[in-house]
Design a protein around this motif. Structure first.
Motif, PDB file in Angstrom:
ATOM      1  N   HIS A  40       0.811  -1.222   0.000  1.00 56.98           N
ATOM      2  CA  HIS A  40       0.000   0.000   0.000  1.00 56.98           C
ATOM      3  C   HIS A  40       0.848   1.276   0.000  1.00 56.98           C
ATOM      4  O   HIS A  40       0.357   2.361  -0.288  1.00 56.98           O
ATOM      5  CB  HIS A  40      -0.935   0.023   1.216  1.00 56.98           C
ATOM      6  CG  HIS A  40      -1.781  -1.209   1.315  1.00 56.98           C
ATOM      7  ND1 HIS A  40      -2.719  -1.543   0.373  1.00 56.98           N
ATOM      8  CD2 HIS A  40      -1.800  -2.201   2.237  1.00 56.98           C
ATOM      9  CE1 HIS A  40      -3.301  -2.686   0.724  1.00 56.98           C
ATOM     10  NE2 HIS A  40      -2.750  -3.100   1.835  1.00 56.98           N
ATOM     11  N   LYS A  60      -2.791   2.204  -5.553  1.00 61.29           N
ATOM     12  CA  LYS A  60      -2.730   2.063  -4.096  1.00 61.29           C
ATOM     13  C   LYS A  60      -3.860   2.869  -3.450  1.00 61.29           C
ATOM     14  O   LYS A  60      -4.223   3.904  -3.982  1.00 61.29           O
ATOM     15  CB  LYS A  60      -1.391   2.557  -3.578  1.00 61.29           C
ATOM     16  CG  LYS A  60      -0.223   1.798  -4.161  1.00 61.29           C
ATOM     17  CD  LYS A  60       1.089   2.343  -3.638  1.00 61.29           C
ATOM     18  CE  LYS A  60       2.283   1.814  -4.429  1.00 61.29           C
ATOM     19  NZ  LYS A  60       2.394   0.385  -4.533  1.00 61.29           N
ATOM     20  N   PRO A  61      -4.396   2.442  -2.334  1.00 57.02           N
ATOM     21  CA  PRO A  61      -4.139   1.178  -1.656  1.00 57.02           C
ATOM     22  C   PRO A  61      -4.639   0.003  -2.495  1.00 57.02           C
ATOM     23  O   PRO A  61      -5.544   0.160  -3.302  1.00 57.02           O
ATOM     24  CB  PRO A  61      -4.948   1.313  -0.356  1.00 57.02           C
ATOM     25  CG  PRO A  61      -6.047   2.257  -0.667  1.00 57.02           C
ATOM     26  CD  PRO A  61      -5.475   3.215  -1.657  1.00 57.02           C
ATOM     27  N   VAL A  62      -4.031  -1.150  -2.276  1.00 56.54           N
ATOM     28  CA  VAL A  62      -4.321  -2.309  -3.116  1.00 56.54           C
ATOM     29  C   VAL A  62      -5.597  -3.008  -2.635  1.00 56.54           C
ATOM     30  O   VAL A  62      -5.682  -3.457  -1.497  1.00 56.54           O
ATOM     31  CB  VAL A  62      -3.124  -3.288  -3.098  1.00 56.54           C
ATOM     32  CG1 VAL A  62      -3.443  -4.542  -3.891  1.00 56.54           C
ATOM     33  CG2 VAL A  62      -1.884  -2.599  -3.652  1.00 56.54           C
ATOM     34  N   LYS A  63      -6.585  -3.034  -3.526  1.00 60.46           N
ATOM     35  CA  LYS A  63      -7.879  -3.613  -3.172  1.00 60.46           C
ATOM     36  C   LYS A  63      -8.151  -4.879  -3.991  1.00 60.46           C
ATOM     37  O   LYS A  63      -7.729  -4.974  -5.144  1.00 60.46           O
ATOM     38  CB  LYS A  63      -8.993  -2.597  -3.437  1.00 60.46           C
ATOM     39  CG  LYS A  63      -8.933  -1.397  -2.513  1.00 60.46           C
ATOM     40  CD  LYS A  63     -10.059  -0.440  -2.812  1.00 60.46           C
ATOM     41  CE  LYS A  63      -9.989   0.771  -1.890  1.00 60.46           C
ATOM     42  NZ  LYS A  63     -10.977   1.793  -2.231  1.00 60.46           N
ATOM     43  N   ALA A  64      -8.900  -5.786  -3.362  1.00 61.87           N
ATOM     44  CA  ALA A  64      -9.296  -7.013  -4.057  1.00 61.87           C
ATOM     45  C   ALA A  64     -10.434  -6.716  -5.024  1.00 61.87           C
ATOM     46  O   ALA A  64     -11.091  -5.677  -4.929  1.00 61.87           O
ATOM     47  CB  ALA A  64      -9.746  -8.056  -3.038  1.00 61.87           C
ATOM     48  N   ARG A 117     -11.488 -11.897  -3.683  1.00 57.22           N
ATOM     49  CA  ARG A 117     -11.849 -11.765  -2.274  1.00 57.22           C
ATOM     50  C   ARG A 117     -12.202 -13.135  -1.710  1.00 57.22           C
ATOM     51  O   ARG A 117     -12.978 -13.880  -2.303  1.00 57.22           O
ATOM     52  CB  ARG A 117     -13.060 -10.849  -2.175  1.00 57.22           C
ATOM     53  CG  ARG A 117     -13.543 -10.643  -0.775  1.00 57.22           C
ATOM     54  CD  ARG A 117     -14.667  -9.635  -0.756  1.00 57.22           C
ATOM     55  NE  ARG A 117     -15.096  -9.425   0.609  1.00 57.22           N
ATOM     56  CZ  ARG A 117     -15.922  -8.466   0.973  1.00 57.22           C
ATOM     57  NH1 ARG A 117     -16.413  -7.643   0.078  1.00 57.22           N
ATOM     58  NH2 ARG A 117     -16.273  -8.327   2.233  1.00 57.22           N
ATOM     59  N   LYS A 123      -7.116 -11.727   4.567  1.00 57.45           N
ATOM     60  CA  LYS A 123      -6.649 -10.749   3.572  1.00 57.45           C
ATOM     61  C   LYS A 123      -5.182 -10.887   3.193  1.00 57.45           C
ATOM     62  O   LYS A 123      -4.627 -10.032   2.511  1.00 57.45           O
ATOM     63  CB  LYS A 123      -6.881  -9.333   4.124  1.00 57.45           C
ATOM     64  CG  LYS A 123      -8.346  -9.046   4.369  1.00 57.45           C
ATOM     65  CD  LYS A 123      -8.544  -7.768   5.147  1.00 57.45           C
ATOM     66  CE  LYS A 123     -10.025  -7.560   5.422  1.00 57.45           C
ATOM     67  NZ  LYS A 123     -10.293  -6.400   6.254  1.00 57.45           N
ATOM     68  N   ASP A 142      -0.860  -7.830   2.527  1.00 59.30           N
ATOM     69  CA  ASP A 142      -2.301  -7.827   2.796  1.00 59.30           C
ATOM     70  C   ASP A 142      -3.002  -6.922   1.789  1.00 59.30           C
ATOM     71  O   ASP A 142      -2.402  -5.989   1.250  1.00 59.30           O
ATOM     72  CB  ASP A 142      -2.605  -7.399   4.230  1.00 59.30           C
ATOM     73  CG  ASP A 142      -2.272  -5.952   4.475  1.00 59.30           C
ATOM     74  OD1 ASP A 142      -1.182  -5.523   4.066  1.00 59.30           O
ATOM     75  OD2 ASP A 142      -3.105  -5.227   5.059  1.00 59.30           O
ATOM     76  N   VAL A 143      -4.256  -7.249   1.524  1.00 58.21           N
ATOM     77  CA  VAL A 143      -5.045  -6.431   0.604  1.00 58.21           C
ATOM     78  C   VAL A 143      -6.285  -5.914   1.338  1.00 58.21           C
ATOM     79  O   VAL A 143      -6.613  -6.371   2.420  1.00 58.21           O
ATOM     80  CB  VAL A 143      -5.490  -7.227  -0.652  1.00 58.21           C
ATOM     81  CG1 VAL A 143      -4.313  -7.634  -1.487  1.00 58.21           C
ATOM     82  CG2 VAL A 143      -6.326  -8.425  -0.277  1.00 58.21           C
ATOM     83  N   ILE A 144      -6.930  -4.961   0.718  1.00 56.72           N
ATOM     84  CA  ILE A 144      -8.132  -4.381   1.315  1.00 56.72           C
ATOM     85  C   ILE A 144      -9.354  -4.970   0.619  1.00 56.72           C
ATOM     86  O   ILE A 144      -9.406  -5.033  -0.603  1.00 56.72           O
ATOM     87  CB  ILE A 144      -8.109  -2.840   1.169  1.00 56.72           C
ATOM     88  CG1 ILE A 144      -6.961  -2.279   1.998  1.00 56.72           C
ATOM     89  CG2 ILE A 144      -9.453  -2.227   1.592  1.00 56.72           C
ATOM     90  CD1 ILE A 144      -6.678  -0.808   1.742  1.00 56.72           C
ATOM     91  N   TYR A 145     -10.345  -5.416   1.429  1.00 61.43           N
ATOM     92  CA  TYR A 145     -11.598  -5.922   0.856  1.00 61.43           C
ATOM     93  C   TYR A 145     -12.634  -4.810   0.891  1.00 61.43           C
ATOM     94  O   TYR A 145     -12.678  -4.032   1.813  1.00 61.43           O
ATOM     95  CB  TYR A 145     -12.107  -7.121   1.638  1.00 61.43           C
ATOM     96  CG  TYR A 145     -11.308  -8.390   1.424  1.00 61.43           C
ATOM     97  CD1 TYR A 145     -10.487  -8.546   0.308  1.00 61.43           C
ATOM     98  CD2 TYR A 145     -11.387  -9.435   2.330  1.00 61.43           C
ATOM     99  CE1 TYR A 145      -9.764  -9.707   0.122  1.00 61.43           C
ATOM    100  CE2 TYR A 145     -10.671 -10.606   2.140  1.00 61.43           C
ATOM    101  CZ  TYR A 145      -9.857 -10.726   1.037  1.00 61.43           C
ATOM    102  OH  TYR A 145      -9.134 -11.877   0.843  1.00 61.43           O
TER     103      TYR A 145
END
Lengths: 145, 230
Positions: A40, A60-64, A117, A123, A142-145
């Protein structure tokens, strides 16, 4: 009594199959949850056979569940073929999800891919970067959901 | 073997291996719930109807992705529906668990001595009496929308494989085909779970049945919570 024990064994088997697989897999993730890359906020660097591998994901931020741009930069010996990235979760089978990378010049390779996801809510993801004929490096993030 | 045929083989194998891990965790409780509602000798056809429904949904989604290639847009479009399906699946598991434990009379789950009183128990009764084989097809069609990581991964591959065709029909067919072979691969594991759950002699071990039903209710609640959080 024997019949009861037999029944109990079947139930344990049945429910370990049906109920505990996801939590156990999640626990597995928990054990290996230490990330080695903060995707991120910038890029991450590892070294493989004297080659410096820089890994970055945008935006960024890295999302699913959205299209992402994966970029790696190699400093040192270049591989004979383009590198590729296999995305997955530590300890949980998610199916083959490969990001093919195209050479952009000066040791840089880019490609698009999607991190899916997981309904378990976990995550932590892993990007296994393969440099053909050289080896592999793993970035855990880690990724953001 | 062409690259697409190779992909089909890869995703069939993926379905098979994922079936014995991921799918048993996610879909296992659903097939257990269904099987408990069926006699020992009758599980195969209803389960196949359920899987046919599930795989049809996979195929339709794969076809859409094959044509559009828009994974993020399509999945965002069905996200709320998937949330609802996850909660629905959790409720079904909880209801079946309650019936299984004897806390709610559910007619044919444990016999025919059911007398419905009140709206909720009548609703449970209707649910539990879904013994018509064909009823499992729409259930499969709906639960095919359950959010699932490996299904998403296969949908991404469907979107990519569709891009290799100029012809829309061929793109849809290729995307759908990939999802269908993946779905078929998951069937053996889930049929095995259904078979274990339907063992007749197991159904009459009351104490163990109660423990199992409590675990089932807990799992149903887990599904509901995950659905709310999704």
């Amino acid at each position: 009594m024997l019949h009861w024990l037999k029944s109990l064994c079947i139930w344990i088997l049945l429910y370990s199959l049906t109920m505990f697989i996801v939590p156990l897999q999640a626990a597995e993730i928990g054990r290996s949850a230490a990330t080695n890359c903060d995707v991120h906020h910038g890029s991450c660097i590892q070294t493989l056979s004297n080659i410096q591998v820089t890994f970055e994901i945008n935006p960024k931020p890295v999302k699913a569940m959205m299209e992402l741009n994966f970029k790696i930069t190699l400093k040192g010996k270049q591989p004979e073929a383009s590198p590729y990235i296999d995305l997955g979760m530590p300890g949980m089978e998610m199916g083959p999800n490969r990001v093919s990378l195209q050479p952009m010049g000066k040791g840089t390779y880019q490609g698009t891919g999607i991190i899916v996801r997981c309904p378990s809510g976990k995550k932590i993801w892993i990007a296994k970067i393969t440099l053909p004929d050289i080896g592999k490096v793993e970035f855990i993030f880690d990724v953001i959901y | 073997m062409s690259s697409i045929e190779t992909l089909y083989v890869i995703f069939f194998i993926t379905g098979f291996t994922v079936g014995f891990g991921h799918c048993i965790g996610m879909c296992g409780p659903i097939v257990v719930s269904m099987s408990l509602n069926l006699g020992e000798k009758r599980i195969l056809i209803p389960n196949l109807f359920y899987h046919a429904g599930r795989i049809t949904t996979y195929g339709v989604l794969g076809g859409i992705l094959g044509v559009t290639g828009a994974f993020a847009r399509v999945t965002a479009g069905i996200a709320n529906l998937q949330k609802g399906v996850l909660i629905f699946a959790g409720l079904v598991i909880v209801i079946m668990g309650l019936g299984m434990g004897g806390w709610v009379y559910m007619g044919k789950v444990f016999g025919d001595d059911y007398r419905s009183t009140g709206i909720i128990t009548r609703g449970f009764s209707k649910l539990s009496k879904v013994q018509s084989t064909s009823a499992y097809l729409p259930l499969g069609l709906l639960l095919g929308l359950l959010p699932c990581g490996p299904v998403y991964t296969t949908l991404i591959a469907s979107a990519r494989v569709g891009m290799e065709f100029q012809n829309t029909f061929k793109a849809a067919l290729a995307g759908a085909g990939l999802m269908v072979v993946f779905g078929i691969g998951t069937i053996p594991a889930l049929l095995l779970v259904a078979r274990l759950a339907s063992m007749e002699w197991l159904r009459y071990r009351e104490g163990i049945y109660k423990i199992g039903s409590m675990l089932m209710i807990a799992l149903g609640i887990y599904f509901i919570i995950k659905g709310i959080q999704y």
